[in-house]
Motif scaffolding. Structure first.
Motif, short mmCIF file in Angstrom:
data_model
loop_
_atom_site.label_atom_id
_atom_site.label_comp_id
_atom_site.label_asym_id
_atom_site.label_seq_id
_atom_site.Cartn_x
_atom_site.Cartn_y
_atom_site.Cartn_z
N UNK A 54 87.19 5.46 32.61
CA UNK A 54 87.92 6.70 32.36
C UNK A 54 87.14 7.85 32.98
N UNK A 55 87.83 8.66 33.77
CA UNK A 55 87.22 9.84 34.37
C UNK A 55 87.53 11.02 33.47
N UNK A 56 86.49 11.61 32.89
CA UNK A 56 86.66 12.74 31.99
C UNK A 56 86.93 14.01 32.81
N UNK A 57 87.83 14.84 32.35
CA UNK A 57 88.13 16.08 33.10
C UNK A 57 86.92 17.01 33.15
N UNK A 58 86.78 17.71 34.27
CA UNK A 58 85.71 18.69 34.43
C UNK A 58 86.34 20.08 34.43
N UNK A 59 85.50 21.09 34.53
CA UNK A 59 86.00 22.46 34.59
C UNK A 59 86.91 22.63 35.80
N UNK A 60 86.66 21.86 36.86
CA UNK A 60 87.51 21.92 38.05
C UNK A 60 88.96 21.59 37.70
N UNK A 61 89.16 20.66 36.78
CA UNK A 61 90.51 20.26 36.38
C UNK A 61 91.24 21.40 35.66
N UNK A 62 90.47 22.31 35.10
CA UNK A 62 91.04 23.43 34.36
C UNK A 62 90.94 24.74 35.13
N UNK A 63 90.80 24.66 36.43
CA UNK A 63 90.55 25.88 37.21
C UNK A 63 91.69 26.89 37.13
N UNK A 64 92.87 26.46 36.72
CA UNK A 64 93.99 27.39 36.60
C UNK A 64 94.29 27.75 35.14
N UNK A 65 93.47 27.25 34.22
CA UNK A 65 93.68 27.52 32.80
C UNK A 65 92.65 28.56 32.36
N UNK A 66 93.06 29.79 32.32
CA UNK A 66 92.14 30.89 32.00
C UNK A 66 91.50 30.73 30.63
N UNK A 67 92.24 30.23 29.65
CA UNK A 67 91.70 30.05 28.29
C UNK A 67 90.52 29.09 28.26
N UNK A 68 90.64 27.99 28.98
CA UNK A 68 89.54 27.02 29.03
C UNK A 68 88.34 27.63 29.72
N UNK A 69 88.58 28.31 30.82
CA UNK A 69 87.47 28.94 31.54
C UNK A 69 86.76 30.00 30.70
N UNK A 70 87.53 30.75 29.91
CA UNK A 70 86.92 31.75 29.03
C UNK A 70 86.09 31.08 27.94
N UNK A 71 86.55 29.95 27.40
CA UNK A 71 85.76 29.22 26.39
C UNK A 71 84.47 28.67 27.00
N UNK A 72 84.55 28.18 28.23
CA UNK A 72 83.35 27.68 28.90
C UNK A 72 82.36 28.82 29.11
N UNK A 73 82.84 29.96 29.58
CA UNK A 73 81.98 31.13 29.79
C UNK A 73 81.36 31.59 28.48
N UNK A 74 82.15 31.61 27.42
CA UNK A 74 81.64 32.01 26.11
C UNK A 74 80.53 31.05 25.65
N UNK A 75 80.75 29.76 25.84
CA UNK A 75 79.74 28.78 25.48
C UNK A 75 78.46 28.93 26.27
N UNK A 76 78.59 29.24 27.54
CA UNK A 76 77.40 29.47 28.37
C UNK A 76 76.64 30.69 27.93
N UNK A 77 77.34 31.72 27.51
CA UNK A 77 76.67 32.95 27.03
C UNK A 77 75.91 32.71 25.74
N UNK A 78 76.37 31.75 24.94
CA UNK A 78 75.71 31.48 23.66
C UNK A 78 74.48 30.58 23.79
N UNK A 79 74.27 29.99 24.97
CA UNK A 79 73.09 29.15 25.17
C UNK A 79 71.82 29.98 25.09
N UNK A 80 70.77 29.44 24.46
CA UNK A 80 69.51 30.20 24.40
C UNK A 80 68.90 30.27 25.80
N UNK A 81 68.26 31.39 26.07
CA UNK A 81 67.66 31.61 27.39
C UNK A 81 66.26 31.08 27.43
#
Length: 128
Positions: free
Chosen positions: A101-128
């Motif tokens: 099974x090939x799991x979807x990547x962010x590339x698969x959601x490149x046209x879904x703004x909601x998914x991209x915003x959730x990914x960005x939000x998750x990246x911002x919450x990562x500790x530096x």
């Protein structure tokens, strides 16, 4: 070292290959995968089949066995010392068979703004 104990073709199992096999020979000369596989694309085996595993060529079998634990294309390539392009083609073949099974990547959601915003939000919450 006596000649009869030297490693050679008689000690090699029939399911392994010489390192001298060219990568293009493993893929039948194909350089493009049927599926869009990025280095970070995760793959896994949805339902392991021992009979299928035994029927695969050694490189595909090794990929199939390792993908029982969810791994990326890059991890599989590094773990098995198989060139990235070859891994992409062989994994694509296994996916076409329904073996992995090939799991979807962010590339698969490149046209879904909601998914991209959730990914960005998750990246911002990562500790530096």
């Amino acid at each position: 070292m006596p000649l009869d104990s030297a490693p050679g073709p008689s000690t090699r199992t029939p399911r392994t290959r010489s390192r001298r096999i060219r990568p293009y020979a493993l893929t039948g000369g194909r350089t493009r995968a049927r599926h869009h596989l990025l280095v970070e694309t995760l793959v896994s085996v949805p339902s392991y089949d021992p009979a299928l595993s035994e029927s695969l060529m050694p490189e595909s079998k090794a990929l199939y066995e390792r993908a029982r634990a969810q791994l990326s294309i890059a991890e599989l390539s590094a773990m098995l010392s198989i060139p990235l392009g070859v891994v992409r083609v062989l994994i694509s073949d296994l996916a076409t068979q329904g073996a992995v099974f090939i799991h979807p990547t962010a590339h698969a959601y490149s046209h879904d703004r909601g998914v991209l915003e959730r990914i960005l939000s998750g990246l911002r919450e990562l500790p530096v």
